[in-house]
Write a protein that holds these residues in place. Structure first.
Motif, PDB file in Angstrom:
ATOM      1  N   UNK A 296       1.094  -1.086  -0.043  1.00 53.83           N
ATOM      2  CA  UNK A 296      -0.518  -0.082  -0.042  1.00 53.83           C
ATOM      3  C   UNK A 296       0.864   1.588   0.292  1.00 53.83           C
ATOM      4  N   UNK A 297       1.710   1.479   0.723  1.00 51.58           N
ATOM      5  CA  UNK A 297       2.818   2.287   0.905  1.00 51.58           C
ATOM      6  C   UNK A 297       3.795   2.894  -0.167  1.00 51.58           C
ATOM      7  N   UNK A 298       3.928   1.310  -0.970  1.00 51.86           N
ATOM      8  CA  UNK A 298       4.798   1.120  -2.137  1.00 51.86           C
ATOM      9  C   UNK A 298       4.197   1.899  -3.721  1.00 51.86           C
ATOM     10  N   UNK A 299       2.663   1.175  -3.829  1.00 50.36           N
ATOM     11  CA  UNK A 299       2.440   0.756  -5.129  1.00 50.36           C
ATOM     12  C   UNK A 299       2.642  -0.235  -6.216  1.00 50.36           C
ATOM     13  N   UNK A 300       3.594  -0.959  -5.116  1.00 48.41           N
ATOM     14  CA  UNK A 300       4.247  -1.902  -5.713  1.00 48.41           C
ATOM     15  C   UNK A 300       3.747  -3.064  -5.148  1.00 48.41           C
ATOM     16  N   UNK A 301       4.057  -4.328  -6.196  1.00 42.71           N
ATOM     17  CA  UNK A 301       3.774  -6.163  -5.905  1.00 42.71           C
ATOM     18  C   UNK A 301       4.155  -6.279  -7.001  1.00 42.71           C
ATOM     19  N   UNK A 302       5.075  -7.508  -5.712  1.00 41.72           N
ATOM     20  CA  UNK A 302       6.256  -8.485  -6.538  1.00 41.72           C
ATOM     21  C   UNK A 302       5.809  -9.031  -7.296  1.00 41.72           C
ATOM     22  N   UNK A 303       4.352  -9.986  -6.305  1.00 42.58           N
ATOM     23  CA  UNK A 303       3.386 -11.029  -7.303  1.00 42.58           C
ATOM     24  C   UNK A 303       3.246 -10.848  -8.329  1.00 42.58           C
ATOM     25  N   UNK A 304       2.170  -9.757  -8.983  1.00 47.41           N
ATOM     26  CA  UNK A 304       1.869  -9.094  -9.797  1.00 47.41           C
ATOM     27  C   UNK A 304       3.360  -8.351 -10.781  1.00 47.41           C
ATOM     28  N   UNK A 305       4.149  -8.463 -10.764  1.00 48.59           N
ATOM     29  CA  UNK A 305       4.770  -7.998 -11.636  1.00 48.59           C
ATOM     30  C   UNK A 305       6.026  -9.450 -12.265  1.00 48.59           C
ATOM     31  N   UNK A 306       5.695 -10.481 -11.373  1.00 45.55           N
ATOM     32  CA  UNK A 306       6.443 -11.707 -11.415  1.00 45.55           C
ATOM     33  C   UNK A 306       4.759 -12.236 -12.712  1.00 45.55           C
ATOM     34  N   UNK A 307       4.085 -11.857 -12.386  1.00 48.27           N
ATOM     35  CA  UNK A 307       2.937 -12.678 -13.120  1.00 48.27           C
ATOM     36  C   UNK A 307       2.651 -11.970 -14.534  1.00 48.27           C
ATOM     37  N   UNK A 308       3.088 -10.355 -14.487  1.00 47.66           N
ATOM     38  CA  UNK A 308       3.159 -10.071 -15.951  1.00 47.66           C
ATOM     39  C   UNK A 308       3.872  -9.987 -16.239  1.00 47.66           C
ATOM     40  N   UNK A 309       5.356 -10.213 -16.005  1.00 49.40           N
ATOM     41  CA  UNK A 309       6.899 -11.109 -16.975  1.00 49.40           C
ATOM     42  C   UNK A 309       6.373 -12.350 -17.606  1.00 49.40           C
ATOM     43  N   UNK A 310       5.573 -12.658 -16.530  1.00 49.05           N
ATOM     44  CA  UNK A 310       5.228 -14.750 -16.994  1.00 49.05           C
ATOM     45  C   UNK A 310       3.823 -14.551 -18.418  1.00 49.05           C
ATOM     46  N   UNK A 311       3.253 -13.578 -18.372  1.00 46.69           N
ATOM     47  CA  UNK A 311       2.452 -13.617 -18.864  1.00 46.69           C
ATOM     48  C   UNK A 311       2.649 -12.978 -20.807  1.00 46.69           C
ATOM     49  N   UNK A 312       3.595 -12.068 -20.641  1.00 49.66           N
ATOM     50  CA  UNK A 312       4.446 -11.079 -21.854  1.00 49.66           C
ATOM     51  C   UNK A 312       4.881 -12.002 -22.921  1.00 49.66           C
ATOM     52  N   UNK A 313       5.049 -13.332 -21.781  1.00 46.96           N
ATOM     53  CA  UNK A 313       6.893 -14.597 -22.557  1.00 46.96           C
ATOM     54  C   UNK A 313       7.188 -13.686 -22.822  1.00 46.96           C
ATOM     55  N   UNK A 314       8.345 -13.173 -22.348  1.00 47.94           N
ATOM     56  CA  UNK A 314       9.711 -12.882 -22.529  1.00 47.94           C
ATOM     57  C   UNK A 314      10.123 -13.780 -22.583  1.00 47.94           C
ATOM     58  N   UNK A 315      11.412 -13.765 -23.886  1.00 52.90           N
ATOM     59  CA  UNK A 315      12.007 -14.782 -24.505  1.00 52.90           C
ATOM     60  C   UNK A 315      13.316 -13.874 -24.779  1.00 52.90           C
ATOM     61  N   UNK A 316      13.830 -14.869 -24.944  1.00 59.97           N
ATOM     62  CA  UNK A 316      15.386 -13.902 -25.041  1.00 59.97           C
ATOM     63  C   UNK A 316      15.762 -13.713 -26.804  1.00 59.97           C
ATOM     64  N   UNK A 317      16.738 -12.887 -26.800  1.00 66.98           N
ATOM     65  CA  UNK A 317      16.642 -12.594 -27.994  1.00 66.98           C
ATOM     66  C   UNK A 317      17.341 -13.986 -28.734  1.00 66.98           C
ATOM     67  N   UNK A 318      17.009 -14.359 -30.673  1.00 70.26           N
ATOM     68  CA  UNK A 318      17.210 -15.133 -31.118  1.00 70.26           C
ATOM     69  C   UNK A 318      17.937 -14.730 -32.539  1.00 70.26           C
ATOM     70  N   UNK A 319      18.785 -15.787 -32.722  1.00 70.03           N
ATOM     71  CA  UNK A 319      19.743 -15.012 -33.900  1.00 70.03           C
ATOM     72  C   UNK A 319      19.121 -16.210 -35.625  1.00 70.03           C
TER      73      UNK A 319
END
Length: 105
Positions: free
Chosen positions: A70-93
């Motif tokens: 509530x004080x910071x406005x940052x939720x690490x669990x929400x951040x983790x779930x958003x990163x998994x939803x975006x399917x961030x993949x490493x750079x590929x050649x």
């Protein structure tokens, strides 16, 4: 919690307070609700620590987490779930052509 961990958490709160646009992933309404609920659970956990130690400690820990959210406005669990939803993949050649050179020497 050691003194170093406490200072790190305090510095994180200060940075989030100075630059909210960098750290916020929780809406204003969620922040108010998390802060109020966290304060209540932290208070109830501390007051019932001696009569029901496990329940009091659990309530205080959950309350502290919600109060931090509530004080910071940052939720690490929400951040983790958003990163998994975006399917961030490493750079590929991608290799599209192969050239073979004969060595005549």
């Amino acid at each position: 919690m050691t003194n170093e961990n406490f200072n790190t958490a305090l510095n994180n709160v200060k940075e989030a307070w100075k630059y909210p646009e960098l750290f916020q992933n929780v809406s204003r309404t969620e922040r108010w609700l998390s802060g109020a609920t966290g304060t209540y659970l932290l208070f109830k956990g501390i007051t019932s620590l001696f009569s029901h130690p496990v329940i009091g400690l659990t309530g205080a820990a959950i309350g502290a987490g919600l109060l931090y959210r509530g004080i910071t406005g940052y939720c690490p669990m929400r951040d983790l779930s958003q990163q998994q939803d975006e399917n961030i993949e490493p750079d590929e050649i991608i290799v599209s052509e192969i050239h073979k050179v004969n060595d005549l020497g």
